[in-house]
Design a protein around this motif. Structure first.
Motif, PDB file in Angstrom:
ATOM      1  N   GLU A 199       2.619  -5.795   7.155  1.00  0.00           N
ATOM      2  CA  GLU A 199       1.202  -5.479   6.921  1.00  0.00           C
ATOM      3  C   GLU A 199       0.139  -6.267   7.329  1.00  0.00           C
ATOM      4  OE1 GLU A 199       0.652  -2.816   2.936  1.00  0.00           O
ATOM      5  OE2 GLU A 199       1.925  -4.776   1.973  1.00  0.00           O
ATOM      6  N   ASP A 200      -0.876  -5.694   7.407  1.00  0.00           N
ATOM      7  CA  ASP A 200      -1.960  -7.391   7.708  1.00  0.00           C
ATOM      8  C   ASP A 200      -2.035  -8.403   7.003  1.00  0.00           C
ATOM      9  OD1 ASP A 200      -2.424  -4.998   9.689  1.00  0.00           O
ATOM     10  OD2 ASP A 200      -4.398  -3.985   8.122  1.00  0.00           O
ATOM     11  N   GLY A 201      -1.568  -8.677   5.676  1.00  0.00           N
ATOM     12  CA  GLY A 201      -1.887  -9.157   4.769  1.00  0.00           C
ATOM     13  C   GLY A 201      -0.415 -10.512   4.809  1.00  0.00           C
ATOM     14  N   CYS A 204      11.412   1.527  -1.910  1.00  0.00           N
ATOM     15  CA  CYS A 204      10.683   0.625  -2.478  1.00  0.00           C
ATOM     16  C   CYS A 204       9.720   1.250  -3.092  1.00  0.00           C
ATOM     17  CB  CYS A 204       9.234  -0.227  -0.809  1.00  0.00           C
ATOM     18  SG  CYS A 204       8.800  -1.022  -1.389  1.00  0.00           S
ATOM     19  N   ASN A 205       8.728   0.185  -4.342  1.00  0.00           N
ATOM     20  CA  ASN A 205       8.343   1.170  -5.183  1.00  0.00           C
ATOM     21  C   ASN A 205       6.943  -0.307  -5.639  1.00  0.00           C
ATOM     22  OD1 ASN A 205       9.859   3.101  -5.988  1.00  0.00           O
ATOM     23  ND2 ASN A 205      10.594   2.322  -7.155  1.00  0.00           N
ATOM     24  N   SER A 206       5.794   0.065  -5.598  1.00  0.00           N
ATOM     25  CA  SER A 206       4.773  -0.208  -5.571  1.00  0.00           C
ATOM     26  C   SER A 206       3.683   0.164  -6.215  1.00  0.00           C
ATOM     27  CB  SER A 206       4.457  -0.785  -4.583  1.00  0.00           C
ATOM     28  OG  SER A 206       3.657  -2.298  -4.770  1.00  0.00           O
ATOM     29  N   ASP A 207       2.681  -0.170  -6.551  1.00  0.00           N
ATOM     30  CA  ASP A 207       0.949   0.764  -7.290  1.00  0.00           C
ATOM     31  C   ASP A 207      -0.340  -0.259  -5.772  1.00  0.00           C
ATOM     32  OD1 ASP A 207       1.141  -2.289  -7.798  1.00  0.00           O
ATOM     33  OD2 ASP A 207       0.263  -1.925  -9.646  1.00  0.00           O
ATOM     34  N   GLY A 208       0.927  -1.419  -5.455  1.00  0.00           N
ATOM     35  CA  GLY A 208      -0.388  -1.559  -4.755  1.00  0.00           C
ATOM     36  C   GLY A 208      -1.604  -2.512  -4.127  1.00  0.00           C
ATOM     37  N   GLU A 209      -0.830  -2.737  -6.517  1.00  0.00           N
ATOM     38  CA  GLU A 209      -2.075  -4.382  -6.697  1.00  0.00           C
ATOM     39  C   GLU A 209      -1.528  -5.439  -7.239  1.00  0.00           C
ATOM     40  OE1 GLU A 209      -4.787  -2.262  -9.626  1.00  0.00           O
ATOM     41  OE2 GLU A 209      -5.885  -0.622  -7.314  1.00  0.00           O
ATOM     42  N   SER A 210      -0.152  -4.889  -8.320  1.00  0.00           N
ATOM     43  CA  SER A 210      -0.509  -6.032  -8.870  1.00  0.00           C
ATOM     44  C   SER A 210       1.363  -6.142  -9.245  1.00  0.00           C
ATOM     45  CB  SER A 210      -0.281  -5.741 -10.135  1.00  0.00           C
ATOM     46  OG  SER A 210       0.688  -4.539 -10.810  1.00  0.00           O
ATOM     47  N   ALA A 260       0.454  -1.129  -0.509  1.00  0.00           N
ATOM     48  CA  ALA A 260      -0.596   0.021  -0.223  1.00  0.00           C
ATOM     49  C   ALA A 260       1.033   1.140   0.722  1.00  0.00           C
ATOM     50  CB  ALA A 260      -0.965  -0.114   1.587  1.00  0.00           C
ATOM     51  N   LYS A 261       0.716   2.317  -1.121  1.00  0.00           N
ATOM     52  CA  LYS A 261       1.525   3.465  -0.532  1.00  0.00           C
ATOM     53  C   LYS A 261       1.281   3.688   0.423  1.00  0.00           C
ATOM     54  CE  LYS A 261       1.297   8.316  -2.753  1.00  0.00           C
ATOM     55  NZ  LYS A 261       0.714   8.941  -4.530  1.00  0.00           N
ATOM     56  N   GLU A 262       0.331   3.945   1.720  1.00  0.00           N
ATOM     57  CA  GLU A 262       1.244   4.698   2.792  1.00  0.00           C
ATOM     58  C   GLU A 262       2.225   3.688   3.396  1.00  0.00           C
ATOM     59  OE1 GLU A 262      -2.812   2.491   3.190  1.00  0.00           O
ATOM     60  OE2 GLU A 262      -1.813   3.500   2.190  1.00  0.00           O
ATOM     61  N   ASN A 263       2.587   2.182   2.544  1.00  0.00           N
ATOM     62  CA  ASN A 263       3.085   2.174   4.092  1.00  0.00           C
ATOM     63  C   ASN A 263       4.836   1.506   2.923  1.00  0.00           C
ATOM     64  OD1 ASN A 263       1.709   1.230   5.808  1.00  0.00           O
ATOM     65  ND2 ASN A 263       0.491  -0.682   4.595  1.00  0.00           N
ATOM     66  N   LEU A 264       5.153   2.093   2.230  1.00  0.00           N
ATOM     67  CA  LEU A 264       6.179   2.398   1.337  1.00  0.00           C
ATOM     68  C   LEU A 264       7.546   2.471   2.054  1.00  0.00           C
ATOM     69  CD1 LEU A 264       5.433   3.532  -2.499  1.00  0.00           C
ATOM     70  CD2 LEU A 264       5.229   1.203  -1.218  1.00  0.00           C
ATOM     71  N   GLU A 265       7.016   3.673   3.119  1.00  0.00           N
ATOM     72  CA  GLU A 265       8.745   4.084   3.687  1.00  0.00           C
ATOM     73  C   GLU A 265       8.328   2.745   4.691  1.00  0.00           C
ATOM     74  OE1 GLU A 265      10.966   5.977   3.645  1.00  0.00           O
ATOM     75  OE2 GLU A 265       9.913   6.913   1.440  1.00  0.00           O
TER      76      GLU A 265
END
Length: 407
Positions: A363-365, A393-399, A349-354
């Motif tokens: 993360e919860d998952g 860390c880079n991520s779109d939070g989905e894929s 998730a975007k808010e967790n990148l840092e």
């Protein structure tokens, strides 16, 4: 490449904290000083202008327009220029020569409120006076040269005082920041000592428990049925605790003053060997492992620790890549050496990148897997920082999720 001793990173944190405190304190203090001096100077200038206007009003009010005479007044009486209906011009500009008087009159005729003649500054204000034979236009002319000079001196002194006050405020802010940061340093040092001491103290009882369980499991009379399952579960948890203690000790060592010397690391060869060791696990999980590694990439660094970063990033990618997914490892060399480990999957998730680099963050998952303590990425970041690099860390939070190390 530039090296950074692991201890420097912690000192930088405290130094940045002091700088931030000093900066904020200085901005507020200087802003307060500027406002106080600004209001003071502004009030003085306003009062001077008010007195000038009152002086002009008072002079014109008391003058006898018909005879162009004035009652006894104080020495601050301003000059007067009067234009009578018959074209006569009368002035009280005796203190100035004829050329200067002419220029003052011309400026007044142009209805200039503020003007300069030679080195003198003047302000003027017009009035209309009714006469028996018409209207007389009267201008009060005030020589504000001295007032303007005094105001300039006042502004200069105010700026000088603001500058001196600013230096004092910055100095005071730096001293205060030292007092504020000192408890943080002490708490940080105690925390490191607690973690290191606790980790060392836990190693011994864990080793004893592990040895006793090993002895029990080697006994055919005891390690049977349900007993065997409990022993295996206990051994698994001991392994997890041992892994946690090792990670905590690693982080503690990263925070300590160490006399390590950097050595040359062939990143290309090292990375390929590590990738090879992960291929079997990727095959079992039906994950495609792809690499695009530049040839002959070498660097001076803390080699053993840097290799651990590669393992952590690949292990993390393997852990969170679903069956049928893909892991892509890329290494490029240019102005900087850049390593990218990218995997398909849910993403971050975007808010967790840092936050992913925070100690014990998960993360919860990932909380239900029971295998990760959330220290791996913290260790990776500490190692990269110690080697003067940066990891993001880079991520779109989905894929996908991608970790990029720049050295």
């Amino acid at each position: 490449m530039n090296y950074h001793h692991p201890k420097i990173d912690n000192q930088d944190v405290f130094k940045k904290t002091r700088l931030h405190f000093t900066l904020n304190f200085s901005i507020l203090g200087i802003l307060f000083v500027v406002i106080i001096f600004g209001l003071t100077v502004g009030t003085i200038i306003g009062n001077v202008q008010r007195l000038i206007r009152e002086n002009m009003d008072y002079t014109v009010k008391l003058m006898n327009v018909e005879s162009f005479t004035f009652p006894p007044m104080n020495e601050e009486q301003c000059a007067v220029v009067a234009f009578y209906p018959d074209g006569t011009v009368k002035t009280t500009l005796e203190d100035y020569d004829s050329e200067m008087t002419s220029r003052i009159v011309n400026a007044v005729l142009r209805n200039e409120k503020s003007f300069r003649v030679n080195s003198h500054a003047f302000q003027s204000k017009g009035y209309v006076k009714k006469l028996a034979d018409g209207t007389c236009i009267v201008y009060a002319v005030y020589d504000c040269t001295y007032d303007n000079t005094s105001i300039r001196h006042l502004i200069f002194i105010a700026l000088l005082l603001i500058g001196c006050s600013s230096l004092i405020i910055v100095w005071a802010g730096w001293l205060l920041s030292g007092y504020n940061v000192k408890p943080l340093k002490e708490a940080f040092t105690k925390q490191k000592e607690l973690i290191a001491n606790a980790s060392h103290e836990l190693k011994t009882p864990l080793a004893i428990i592990s040895a006793n369980l090993g002895a029990l499991s080697s006994s055919p009379d005891i390690a049977q049925g349900e007993n065997k399952k409990w022993i295996e579960n206990a051994e698994e948890q001991i392994d997890r605790m041992d892994s946690l203690i090792k990670d905590m000790l690693t982080l503690s060592r990263m925070d300590q003053d160490r006399n390590l010397e950097p050595t040359e690391l062939d990143i290309t060869s090292s990375l390929r060997c590590i990738i090879l060791s992960f291929e079997a696990n990727c095959f079992e999980k039906n994950i495609t492992l792809t690499d695009n590694i530049a040839e002959g990439v070498k660097i001076n660094c803390y080699a053993t620790e840097m290799e651990r970063v590669f393992v952590i990033l690949l292990d993390n990618a393997l852990k969170y890549t679903p069956s049928g997914g893909e892991i892509i490892v890329t290494l490029t060399a240019g102005k900087n050496i850049v390593l990218s480990v990218k995997n398909t999957g849910k993403g971050v998730a975007k808010e967790n990148l840092e936050k992913v680099f925070d100690r014990f963050f998960k993360e919860d998952g990932s909380r239900s897997d029971g295998k990760s303590f959330g220290l791996g990425l913290s260790i990776a970041k500490a190692i990269v920082n110690a080697n003067g690099g940066k990891i993001v860390c880079n991520s779109d939070g989905e894929s996908y999720t991608e970790f990029v190390v720049t050295l």
